[in-house]
Design a protein around this motif. Structure first.
Motif, PDB file in Angstrom:
ATOM      1  N   ASN A 135       8.981 -12.501  10.889  1.00 26.73           N
ATOM      2  CA  ASN A 135       9.099 -12.202   9.153  1.00 26.73           C
ATOM      3  C   ASN A 135       9.412  -9.910   9.461  1.00 26.73           C
ATOM      4  OD1 ASN A 135       8.376 -11.624   7.020  1.00 26.73           O
ATOM      5  ND2 ASN A 135       6.719 -10.399   7.352  1.00 26.73           N
ATOM      6  N   VAL A 179      -1.428   6.264   7.212  1.00 24.06           N
ATOM      7  CA  VAL A 179      -1.785   6.296   5.821  1.00 24.06           C
ATOM      8  C   VAL A 179      -2.638   6.318   5.112  1.00 24.06           C
ATOM      9  CG1 VAL A 179      -0.591   6.786   4.021  1.00 24.06           C
ATOM     10  CG2 VAL A 179       0.503   5.793   6.293  1.00 24.06           C
ATOM     11  N   MET A 230      11.427 -11.677  -3.429  1.00 29.26           N
ATOM     12  CA  MET A 230      12.355 -12.685  -2.331  1.00 29.26           C
ATOM     13  C   MET A 230      11.450 -11.891  -1.094  1.00 29.26           C
ATOM     14  SD  MET A 230      16.610 -10.218  -1.512  1.00 29.26           S
ATOM     15  CE  MET A 230      16.560  -9.920  -2.865  1.00 29.26           C
ATOM     16  N   ASP A 231      12.237 -13.080  -0.293  1.00 24.95           N
ATOM     17  CA  ASP A 231      11.390 -12.457   1.160  1.00 24.95           C
ATOM     18  C   ASP A 231      12.693 -11.815   2.010  1.00 24.95           C
ATOM     19  OD1 ASP A 231      10.989 -13.016   3.736  1.00 24.95           O
ATOM     20  OD2 ASP A 231       9.959 -14.814   3.676  1.00 24.95           O
ATOM     21  N   ILE A 232      12.952 -10.415   1.938  1.00 29.02           N
ATOM     22  CA  ILE A 232      14.342 -10.822   2.892  1.00 29.02           C
ATOM     23  C   ILE A 232      14.213 -10.725   4.481  1.00 29.02           C
ATOM     24  CG2 ILE A 232      13.683  -8.753   1.978  1.00 29.02           C
ATOM     25  CD1 ILE A 232      12.523  -7.329   4.835  1.00 29.02           C
ATOM     26  N   SER A 280       3.474 -11.838  -0.683  1.00 35.27           N
ATOM     27  CA  SER A 280       3.435 -12.267   0.928  1.00 35.27           C
ATOM     28  C   SER A 280       1.295 -11.324   1.729  1.00 35.27           C
ATOM     29  CB  SER A 280       3.896 -11.888   2.671  1.00 35.27           C
ATOM     30  OG  SER A 280       4.455 -10.651   2.244  1.00 35.27           O
ATOM     31  N   ARG A 281       1.261 -10.346   1.197  1.00 33.98           N
ATOM     32  CA  ARG A 281       0.495  -9.060   1.628  1.00 33.98           C
ATOM     33  C   ARG A 281      -0.737 -10.282   0.082  1.00 33.98           C
ATOM     34  NH1 ARG A 281      -3.234  -7.997   3.015  1.00 33.98           N
ATOM     35  NH2 ARG A 281      -4.485  -6.128   3.448  1.00 33.98           N
ATOM     36  N   PHE A 303       0.726  -1.198   0.284  1.00 31.31           N
ATOM     37  CA  PHE A 303       0.139   0.209   0.172  1.00 31.31           C
ATOM     38  C   PHE A 303       0.883   1.272   0.072  1.00 31.31           C
ATOM     39  CE2 PHE A 303      -1.788   3.708   3.001  1.00 31.31           C
ATOM     40  CZ  PHE A 303      -2.791   4.380   2.204  1.00 31.31           C
ATOM     41  N   CYS A 304       1.746   1.216   0.842  1.00 27.62           N
ATOM     42  CA  CYS A 304       2.505   2.359   0.962  1.00 27.62           C
ATOM     43  C   CYS A 304       4.257   2.592  -0.051  1.00 27.62           C
ATOM     44  CB  CYS A 304       3.554   2.191   2.653  1.00 27.62           C
ATOM     45  SG  CYS A 304       2.096   2.672   3.165  1.00 27.62           S
ATOM     46  N   LYS A 358       8.058  -3.005  15.201  1.00 29.24           N
ATOM     47  CA  LYS A 358       8.491  -1.527  14.903  1.00 29.24           C
ATOM     48  C   LYS A 358       9.214  -1.167  16.390  1.00 29.24           C
ATOM     49  CE  LYS A 358       7.095  -0.133  11.193  1.00 29.24           C
ATOM     50  NZ  LYS A 358       7.522  -0.887  10.353  1.00 29.24           N
ATOM     51  N   ASP A 400       9.570  -7.821  -3.227  1.00 24.94           N
ATOM     52  CA  ASP A 400       8.873  -8.335  -2.100  1.00 24.94           C
ATOM     53  C   ASP A 400       8.480  -9.888  -2.639  1.00 24.94           C
ATOM     54  OD1 ASP A 400       6.077  -6.019  -1.517  1.00 24.94           O
ATOM     55  OD2 ASP A 400       5.674  -8.569  -2.122  1.00 24.94           O
ATOM     56  N   ASN A 401       7.708 -10.246  -1.582  1.00 27.48           N
ATOM     57  CA  ASN A 401       7.454 -11.987  -1.408  1.00 27.48           C
ATOM     58  C   ASN A 401       6.135 -11.546  -1.881  1.00 27.48           C
ATOM     59  OD1 ASN A 401       6.598 -10.732   0.539  1.00 27.48           O
ATOM     60  ND2 ASN A 401       7.449 -12.536   1.431  1.00 27.48           N
ATOM     61  N   TYR A 429       2.396  -6.379  16.804  1.00 33.80           N
ATOM     62  CA  TYR A 429       3.248  -5.596  15.839  1.00 33.80           C
ATOM     63  C   TYR A 429       3.849  -3.900  15.770  1.00 33.80           C
ATOM     64  CZ  TYR A 429       3.046  -1.427  12.138  1.00 33.80           C
ATOM     65  OH  TYR A 429       3.029  -0.044  11.455  1.00 33.80           O
ATOM     66  N   GLY A 463       8.804   3.786   9.802  1.00 32.07           N
ATOM     67  CA  GLY A 463       8.045   3.337  11.062  1.00 32.07           C
ATOM     68  C   GLY A 463       6.917   4.014  11.560  1.00 32.07           C
ATOM     69  N   ARG A 514       2.114  -5.239   8.936  1.00 30.08           N
ATOM     70  CA  ARG A 514       1.879  -4.472   9.242  1.00 30.08           C
ATOM     71  C   ARG A 514       0.791  -3.793   9.999  1.00 30.08           C
ATOM     72  NH1 ARG A 514      -3.029  -1.994   7.743  1.00 30.08           N
ATOM     73  NH2 ARG A 514      -3.419  -1.260   4.956  1.00 30.08           N
TER      74      ARG A 514
HETATM   75  N1  NAD Z   1      -0.537   1.452   5.530  1.00 30.68           N
HETATM   76  C1  NAD Z   1       0.134   2.282   7.495  1.00 30.68           C
HETATM   77  O1  NAD Z   1      -1.166   3.100   7.811  1.00 30.68           O
HETATM   78  C2  NAD Z   1       1.428   2.666   7.986  1.00 30.68           C
HETATM   79  C3  NAD Z   1       1.721   3.660   8.926  1.00 30.68           C
HETATM   80  C4  NAD Z   1       2.859   4.177   9.016  1.00 30.68           C
HETATM   81  C5  NAD Z   1       3.793   3.034   9.314  1.00 30.68           C
HETATM   82  N2  NAD Z   1       3.438   2.130   8.288  1.00 30.68           N
HETATM   83  C6  NAD Z   1       4.766   0.885   7.943  1.00 30.68           C
HETATM   84  O2  NAD Z   1       5.364   0.954   6.207  1.00 30.68           O
HETATM   85  C7  NAD Z   1       5.667  -0.284   5.816  1.00 30.68           C
HETATM   86  C8  NAD Z   1       4.630  -0.478   4.959  1.00 30.68           C
HETATM   87  O3  NAD Z   1       3.124  -0.276   5.445  1.00 30.68           O
HETATM   88  P1  NAD Z   1       2.199  -0.834   4.261  1.00 30.68           P
HETATM   89  O4  NAD Z   1       0.798  -0.522   4.549  1.00 30.68           O
HETATM   90  O5  NAD Z   1       2.211  -0.379   3.821  1.00 30.68           O
HETATM   91  O6  NAD Z   1       2.107  -2.526   4.123  1.00 30.68           O
HETATM   92  P2  NAD Z   1       1.640  -3.796   2.689  1.00 30.68           P
HETATM   93  O7  NAD Z   1       1.447  -4.694   3.506  1.00 30.68           O
HETATM   94  O8  NAD Z   1      -0.023  -2.840   2.423  1.00 30.68           O
HETATM   95  O9  NAD Z   1       3.131  -3.903   1.905  1.00 30.68           O
HETATM   96  C9  NAD Z   1       3.757  -4.551   2.239  1.00 30.68           C
HETATM   97  C10 NAD Z   1       4.778  -5.307   1.427  1.00 30.68           C
HETATM   98  O10 NAD Z   1       5.187  -5.885   2.464  1.00 30.68           O
HETATM   99  C11 NAD Z   1       5.538  -7.448   1.767  1.00 30.68           C
HETATM  100  N3  NAD Z   1       6.705  -7.924   2.728  1.00 30.68           N
HETATM  101  C12 NAD Z   1       5.870  -7.781   3.863  1.00 30.68           C
HETATM  102  N4  NAD Z   1       6.595  -8.896   4.355  1.00 30.68           N
HETATM  103  C13 NAD Z   1       8.172  -9.443   3.215  1.00 30.68           C
HETATM  104  C14 NAD Z   1       9.177 -10.158   3.460  1.00 30.68           C
HETATM  105  N5  NAD Z   1       9.546 -10.662   5.054  1.00 30.68           N
HETATM  106  N6  NAD Z   1      10.188  -9.711   1.963  1.00 30.68           N
HETATM  107  C15 NAD Z   1       9.581  -9.277   1.170  1.00 30.68           C
HETATM  108  N7  NAD Z   1       8.835  -8.557   1.364  1.00 30.68           N
HETATM  109  C16 NAD Z   1       7.711  -8.706   2.632  1.00 30.68           C
HETATM  110  C17 NAD Z   1       4.241  -7.204   1.783  1.00 30.68           C
HETATM  111  O11 NAD Z   1       4.262  -8.305   0.380  1.00 30.68           O
HETATM  112  C18 NAD Z   1       3.893  -5.874   0.782  1.00 30.68           C
HETATM  113  O12 NAD Z   1       3.780  -6.230  -0.419  1.00 30.68           O
HETATM  114  C19 NAD Z   1       5.158  -1.124   7.175  1.00 30.68           C
HETATM  115  O13 NAD Z   1       6.335  -1.037   7.571  1.00 30.68           O
HETATM  116  C20 NAD Z   1       4.170  -0.257   7.633  1.00 30.68           C
HETATM  117  O14 NAD Z   1       4.782  -0.880   9.856  1.00 30.68           O
HETATM  118  C21 NAD Z   1       2.372   1.719   7.766  1.00 30.68           C
END
Ligand code: NAD
Length: 312
Positions: A119, A220, A73-75, A34-35, A11-12, A194, A31-32, A190, A144, A101
Motif C-alpha cells: 500500500n 500527532v 480511489m486506491d492510489i 481503507s482506514r 486523522f491528519c 516511510k 481516499d479509499n 511501517y 513523513g 500508518r
Molecule cells: N498520526 C500521526 O501521529 C502521524 C505522525 C507522523 C506522520 N504521519 C503520517 O501522516 C499520514 C496520515 O496519517 P494519519 O494518522 O492521518 O493516518 P490515517 O490512517 O488516519 O489516514 C490515512 C488515510 O489514508 C487513506 N488511505 C490509506 N491508503 C490509501 C490508498 N492506497 N489509497 C487511498 N487512500 C488511502 C485511509 O483510508 C485514511 O483515511 C501517514 O502517512 C502517516 O505516516 C502520521
C-alpha cells in the motif's frame, strides 16, 4: 491554489483538508476509506463518532465552508485513475497522507506487513510516476515521520533535518564533503515504508525534478482544530486501541478509568509530539512555500515538545 489531499478522510488529512478549504484553497479529497474498514476488521472504533465522508462534506458546506470534492480511489492500485485525475484537474499541489500508518498494525502478521509495504510504497511510487507522466509541475507535500531516524540512537544529539554532512575518503587520500540523506533506522515495517518513501523522493527529485517537501513530524496528538469544532459532524478521530491509538491517547484513556498506564519494554522511551492544530498549519506553510525549480527535496523536522516515560 488547487490542492489534492490524498488520504483526506484520515486523522491528519481531514483537518488539513478543512483548514485548506477555510484558507480558500480549492480542495479535492482522494481516499479509499481503507482506514474505516480496518476499524471494522479490528472490531474497534474512534472514541469520537466519525460521520461518513458524505456527511462530513455536506456539514462543511452547510456551515458555509468552501465546498470540497471527494473521489474514492486506491492510489496504490488505480494508477490510470490517478494519472487521469492529475491531467484533468492540474493541481498545484498534492498532499500525500494516504498510507497505512500504525507501526503495531504493520507488525501483526505477514498479511499486515505485506499490505503495509504494498500500500505505502506503491501509493507513493504511483503518485511520483503519475506526476512525471502527466508532464505537470506539481509540488508534493508528504507527511513523513521523525521515526525514520530511529529511536534512541542519537544520545541527546540534535537530529539534523533530513541530511547529514559526511566526508567521503577519495583514492588520493583527500576527503570529499557531501550531504547525504540522514541514515535511516526503521523500527517497524511501517517505518521502513516511510524510509523507502524518502529514497523514492530523492530519486524522482534528482531524475525528474519533481518538487517535494517531506515533513518529518512527531506523533500527532489532539483531536480537533478550531475548524473541525464548528459542527459535531466535522469531528476528527480519537483512536485509543492497541494498534492505532498512539501512546498519549492510550495513557489518557487509562488515566480516565483509573487503570495503571501500560509502559512497554523497560520504559525510558522519548517521543516527539506535535498537536494536530500545529500539524495542519505546518502543511499549509509547506504548500504555500514550495521548493524552487531544481531545488532538492525540502525536509523539515516538526515537533513542539518531547516526553519521556519513566524507566523501570
Ligand atoms: N498520526 C500521526 O501521529 C502521524 C505522525 C507522523 C506522520 N504521519 C503520517 O501522516 C499520514 C496520515 O496519517 P494519519 O494518522 O492521518 O493516518 P490515517 O490512517 O488516519 O489516514 C490515512 C488515510 O489514508 C487513506 N488511505 C490509506 N491508503 C490509501 C490508498 N492506497 N489509497 C487511498 N487512500 C488511502 C485511509 O483510508 C485514511 O483515511 C501517514 O502517512 C502517516 O505516516 C502520521
Amino acid at each position: 491554489m488547487k490542492v489534492i489531499v490524498l488520504g483526506g478522510d484520515g486523522f491528519c488529512g481531514w483537518p488539513c483538508a478543512v483548514n485548506l478549504a477555510e484558507q480558500n484553497h480549492d480542495v479535492i479529497i482522494v481516499d479509499n476509506l481503507s482506514r474505516r474498514k480496518i476499524d471494522i476488521d479490528l472490531e474497534v472504533e474512534s472514541l469520537t463518532p466519525i460521520a461518513s465522508i458524505t456527511e462530513r462534506l455536506s456539514a462543511w458546506e452547510e456551515i458555509g465552508g468552501k465546498p470540497m470534492r471527494f473521489i474514492n480511489m486506491d492510489i496504490s492500485k488505480q494508477y490510470q485513475k490517478l494519472l487521469n485525475l492529475l491531467i484533468d484537474e492540474k493541481p498545484d499541489t498534492v498532499i500525500h497522507f494516504a498510507e497505512q500508518r500504525a507501526a503495531p498494525y504493520s507488525m501483526k502478521s505477514s498479511f499486515t506487513k505485506r499490505y503495509t509495504v504494498d500500500n505505502n510504497v506503491n501509493g507513493t511510487h504511483n503518485l511520483l510516476a503519475a506526476i512525471v507522466e502527466s508532464n505537470l509541475d506539481i509540488h508534493v507535500v508528504h507527511l513523513g515521520t521523525m521515526g525514520v531516524y530511529g529511536y534512541g540512537s542519537h544520545r541527546g544529539a540534535t537530529i539534523p533535518e533530513g541530511y547529514l554532512k559526511v566526508e567521503v575518503p577519495q583514492p588520493d587520500g583527500s576527503r570529499f564533503e557531501e550531504e547525504i540523506l540522514h541514515p535511516a533506522s526503521p523500527g517497524s515495517v511501517y517505518h521502513m515504508t516511510k524510509t523507502l518513501d524518502q529514497l523514492l523522493f530523492l530519486y524522482y527529485n534528482k531524475n525528474d525534478l519533481v518538487r517535494i517537501t517531506d515533513l518529518h513530524q512527531g506523533i500527532v496528538w489532539g483531536t480537533n482544530t478550531e475548524a473541525t469544532l464548528k459542527d459535531p459532524r466535522l469531528t476528527n478521530r480519537f483512536d485509543y486501541d492497541g494498534d492505532y491509538g498512539t501512546v498519549l491517547n492510550r495513557f489518557l484513556m487509562q488515566a480516565a478509568i483509573g487503570y495503571p498506564l501500560s509502559v512497554h519494554g523497560t520504559g525510558g522511551q522519548t517521543r516527539a509530539f506535535i498537536h494536530i492544530k500545529d500539524s495542519v498549519k505546518c502543511v499549509q506553510i509547506a504548500l504555500e512555500n514550495p521548493p524552487k525549480p531544481g531545488e532538492r527535496v525540502k525536509i523539515f523536522n516538526q515537533m513542539t515538545e518531547s516526553h519521556q516515560v519513566g524507566a523501570n
